[in-house]
Design an enzyme around this catalytic site. Structure first.
Site, PDB file in Angstrom:
ATOM      1  N   CYS A  66       0.847  -1.197   0.000  1.00 49.94           N
ATOM      2  CA  CYS A  66       0.000   0.000   0.000  1.00 49.94           C
ATOM      3  C   CYS A  66       0.881   1.245   0.000  1.00 49.94           C
ATOM      4  O   CYS A  66       0.526   2.281  -0.529  1.00 49.94           O
ATOM      5  CB  CYS A  66      -0.935   0.012   1.201  1.00 49.94           C
ATOM      6  SG  CYS A  66      -0.071  -0.005   2.778  1.00 49.94           S
ATOM      7  N   ASN A  82      -7.834   6.113  -0.015  1.00 49.66           N
ATOM      8  CA  ASN A  82      -7.422   4.770   0.372  1.00 49.66           C
ATOM      9  C   ASN A  82      -6.996   4.017  -0.897  1.00 49.66           C
ATOM     10  O   ASN A  82      -7.773   3.933  -1.841  1.00 49.66           O
ATOM     11  CB  ASN A  82      -8.625   4.069   1.017  1.00 49.66           C
ATOM     12  CG  ASN A  82      -8.280   2.680   1.515  1.00 49.66           C
ATOM     13  OD1 ASN A  82      -7.286   2.099   1.124  1.00 49.66           O
ATOM     14  ND2 ASN A  82      -9.124   2.154   2.378  1.00 49.66           N
TER      15      ASN A  82
END
Length: 494
Positions: free
Chosen positions: A79, A282
């Site tokens: 991520c 996100n």
């Protein structure tokens, strides 16, 4: 700015050879095998490498341009890399550097014979831009991309950039659990400042919070990149979702920072109440904050329609959302501010003067030739380290210093090699000092010592001459480093 060819592979030469021979490029340096995926052994089942053409009818680098919404994290704990990519996607001047001559690299439906299965991307590595060539064979399981992919099944820029990045790091697994601050630097050549929101008591101290907001706004307005996360303290905590919808142990990209006017019509104009707001995304492309000012919350009724449109408020669960800076400081624990240096917007903004020094810590028995003395705790050898002198020529100047160690490239067999614990001290010296210090002077600042790739310090210094001593924590350790010093006025570092 030019760039050097990674591992000597020249994109234009290789592409020409492929077009002449009529064969699609297969990269011998990063083959379509498990070795390019893992350090040791396969963990995800049988991987089939496929070219974009085998995955869809009409492949493109970009479908409807480039945006943060093109990115979805795959089966890799990266991520941090995906968040850095979403920051990158929001800035044309930046992604055009990482994805050079993208128009020429795009699939051309009119000239199918111009396709050779080869792409190249650029990253800033240890002080220079490096041009990395890859073939476009991508790892798939059950005909789906394993790693980073786009919303559109025929858009491939994110998967290809990720492959080139994995090649630089040695293999895909090397991207598991990395550091957003490093990726932002690799994409921009900028300098990353980590901010610990817990340490600053930002949640409780309003004055400190306002000061930080101005700093964040300034970095954002100067086209810098910003990322944030909520620290996970245990393994179970990783990617645990809080009641408010935020996820722990997970990197978010900050996509906008604004002062938002409250109220409607003339009232909004005269009532000068402005909220400090921050928008983020996100990397999963879903799962959003559900608190005040979240996508469909009634708070947005306090803001006029035109202001809402200006802010681009949407109500899809697209992973992008706004929150107040107060709430942000309440939940988030870590913030990374990546300031850009000498980019194209120089004409409008004051930017930094940068001095770059390359050096090495070298261990030798002879104290006069030893350049690896360890930190200041080792009084006998500390001053045998490399030393750099620079001048602050204003009454007071905000100085940024970044010390970066050269990483040892991961080889699949050995796995990741450990970074050294590094740091530096700054001493104030006489204005006429010409030579190295042999007795300690007045220490005015010091960084932390940490085994990360980069150590950063921001410090207000008064006019005068200073010496920076970059060191490893323990004496006798060897390695190469890059020291970058940023000041408002050239500092003549040497």
């Amino acid at each position: 700015q030019g760039s050097s060819a990674f591992e000597g592979q020249q994109y234009s030469t290789l592409k020409r050879q492929c077009l002449q021979s009529g064969l699609l490029f297969e990269d011998p340096r990063f083959p379509a095998t498990d070795d390019s995926l893992f350090y040791q052994g396969n963990r995800i089942g049988r991987v089939v490498w496929k070219r974009p053409r085998e995955l869809c009818e009409d492949p493109h680098l970009f479908v409807d341009g480039i945006s943060a919404h093109d990115l979805h994290q795959g089966q890799l704990g990266n991520c941090w890399f995906v968040a850095a990519c979403s920051s990158l996607a929001s800035r044309e001047s930046l992604w055009q550097k990482v994805i050079p001559d993208w128009k020429e690299q795009e699939w051309d439906t009119e000239k199918p014979d111009s396709y050779a299965g080869i792409f190249h991307f650029r990253f800033w590595r240890f002080g220079e831009w490096v041009d990395v060539v890859i073939d476009d064979r991508l790892p798939t399981v059950d005909n789906q991309l394993v790693y980073c992919h786009s919303n559109d099944s025929n858009e491939f820029w994110s998967a290809l950039v990720e492959k080139a990045y994995a090649k630089v790091y040695g293999c895909y697994e090397a991207l598991d659990g990395g550091n957003t601050a490093d990726a932002l630097v690799d994409f921009t050549g900028g300098v990353s400042e980590p901010v610990d929101l817990l340490e600053g008591q930002m949640a409780t101290d309003e004055a400190a919070r306002n000061q930080l907001f101005e700093r964040v706004l300034k970095v954002h307005n100067r086209d810098g990149l910003i990322s944030c996360s909520i620290r996970a303290t245990t393994i179970e905590d990783m990617e645990a979702r809080l009641d408010c919808g935020l996820v722990k142990g997970h990197a978010y990209a900050v996509t906008d920072v604004r002062k938002v006017r409250l109220g409607h019509g003339l009232l909004a104009f005269f009532k000068s109440e402005k909220l400090h707001m921050i928008r983020m995304r996100n990397p999963w492309g879903e799962k959003e904050w559900s608190g005040p000012w979240s996508d469909s919350s009634e708070e947005w009724n306090k803001v006029s329609k035109s202001e809402r449109e200006k802010l681009g408020v949407t109500v899809q669960d697209d992973g992008e959302f706004w929150m107040t800076f107060d709430d942000f400081c309440q939940y988030f624990t870590d913030l990374i501010l990546c300031r850009l240096i000498n980019t194209s917007y120089l004409s409008i903004h004051k930017t930094w003067e940068e001095e770059v020094m390359r050096g090495s810590w070298v261990h030798r028995q002879d104290p006069l030739r030893n350049r690896s003395g360890g930190c200041i705790n080792h009084k006998a050898t500390f001053l045998q380290n490399p030393q750099y002198v620079f001048d602050v020529k204003k009454v007071e100047d905000e100085v940024l210093i970044c010390l970066q160690q050269k990483e040892k490239r991961a080889t699949p067999k050995e796995g990741k090699s450990e970074n050294l614990a590094i740091g530096f001290d700054i001493h104030r010296v006489e204005l006429n000092r010409k030579y190295r210090m042999h007795t300690a002077q007045q220490k005015v600042a010091g960084s932390i010592y940490i085994n990360s790739r980069c150590v950063f310090l921001r410090k207000e210094l008064k006019e005068g001459r200073y010496v920076i001593i970059p060191t490893t924590f323990d004496p006798g350790q060897q390695g190469d480093f890059l020291l970058r010093v940023f000041t408002d006025v050239p500092s003549d570092c040497k």
